[in-house]
Design a protein around this motif. Structure first.
Motif, short mmCIF file in Angstrom:
data_model
loop_
_atom_site.label_atom_id
_atom_site.label_comp_id
_atom_site.label_asym_id
_atom_site.label_seq_id
_atom_site.Cartn_x
_atom_site.Cartn_y
_atom_site.Cartn_z
N GLU A 134 57.00 43.76 -43.89
CA GLU A 134 57.87 43.52 -42.67
C GLU A 134 57.01 42.35 -41.98
N TYR A 135 55.67 42.44 -41.95
CA TYR A 135 54.81 41.63 -41.23
C TYR A 135 55.09 40.32 -41.80
N MET A 136 55.16 40.24 -43.22
CA MET A 136 55.43 38.71 -43.61
C MET A 136 56.64 38.08 -43.37
N VAL A 137 57.85 39.26 -43.27
CA VAL A 137 58.89 38.62 -42.87
C VAL A 137 59.11 37.85 -41.70
N ALA B 113 64.80 36.07 -48.10
CA ALA B 113 64.72 37.02 -49.33
C ALA B 113 63.93 36.22 -50.40
N ASN B 114 64.10 35.06 -50.72
CA ASN B 114 63.50 34.01 -51.79
C ASN B 114 62.13 33.87 -51.51
N VAL B 115 61.64 33.49 -50.03
CA VAL B 115 60.45 33.10 -49.60
C VAL B 115 59.72 34.33 -49.69
N CYS B 116 60.00 35.56 -49.26
CA CYS B 116 59.29 36.84 -49.72
C CYS B 116 59.32 37.58 -50.82
N GLY C 144 67.15 43.86 -51.18
CA GLY C 144 65.82 44.48 -50.50
C GLY C 144 65.56 43.76 -49.21
N MET C 145 65.91 42.55 -49.05
CA MET C 145 65.62 41.94 -47.72
C MET C 145 66.65 42.51 -46.50
N THR C 146 67.87 42.76 -46.93
CA THR C 146 68.55 43.57 -46.15
C THR C 146 68.00 44.93 -45.75
N ARG C 147 67.43 45.81 -46.51
CA ARG C 147 66.85 47.12 -46.16
C ARG C 147 65.77 46.74 -45.18
N VAL C 148 64.80 45.58 -45.42
CA VAL C 148 63.83 45.37 -44.47
C VAL C 148 64.29 45.05 -43.25
N VAL C 149 65.02 44.07 -43.37
CA VAL C 149 65.73 43.71 -41.97
C VAL C 149 66.41 44.78 -40.96
N ASN C 150 66.94 45.48 -41.74
CA ASN C 150 67.62 46.70 -41.11
C ASN C 150 66.55 47.62 -40.42
#
Length: 151
Positions: free
Chosen positions: A46-49, A67-70, A76-82
């Motif tokens: 989450e920090y890296m996002v 999502a690509n850069v992470c 998976g990115m959707t879950r992190v952003v949620n």
């Protein structure tokens, strides 16, 4: 399918490198996550996002690009952003350029959290990575890793 008869097996050094790289790829994110979550409500991922969003123009990126850069899948990115959205650190907006695409946008609370978490992340990577690389040519190591995963 590859023709196994024409592929040379890995030599001892290649095998050792591949296994060590796998251990680093598996363990380092877990270790940094644990350090981050000990002091902050966000993981290392989450920090890296938040870092990538802070560096992007207007502190926003398309979800697919983020999502690509992470190194995450879009789901998976959707879950992190949620998770970040539930803490008001990020918001999602429809892209003005493409009505089908969503943007992740860093909020002022997200920027504040990023600044608060930065020392913890820095201490973690210094302790778990760079303290163990005394005498190593870091620039050469970067060059080697970028051959495997170019920017």
């Amino acid at each position: 399918m590859a023709d196994v008869a024409n592929i040379n097996p890995l030599n001892r050094d290649e095998e050792a490198f591949l296994r060590a790289l796998g251990r680093v790829m598996t363990l380092l994110p877990r270790i940094v996550d644990a350090d981050m979550l000990e002091e902050h409500p966000i993981s290392g991922t989450e920090y890296m996002v938040l870092v990538h969003l802070s560096e992007a123009p207007h502190s926003q990126m398309r979800m697919s690009e983020l999502a690509n850069v992470c190194g995450l899948s879009l789901s998976g990115m959707t879950r992190v952003v949620n998770r970040l959205e539930s803490q008001s650190l990020v918001i999602r907006e429809k892209s003005p350029d493409d009505g089908r695409a969503w943007l992740a946008v860093l909020t002022s609370a997200g920027e504040k959290q990023l600044k608060q978490a930065w020392p913890t992340n820095l201490a973690s990577v210094r302790r778990h990575v760079f303290s163990r690389l005394d005498g190593c040519d870091i620039a050469a190591a970067v060059e080697v890793l970028e051959r495997i995963a170019p920017r």
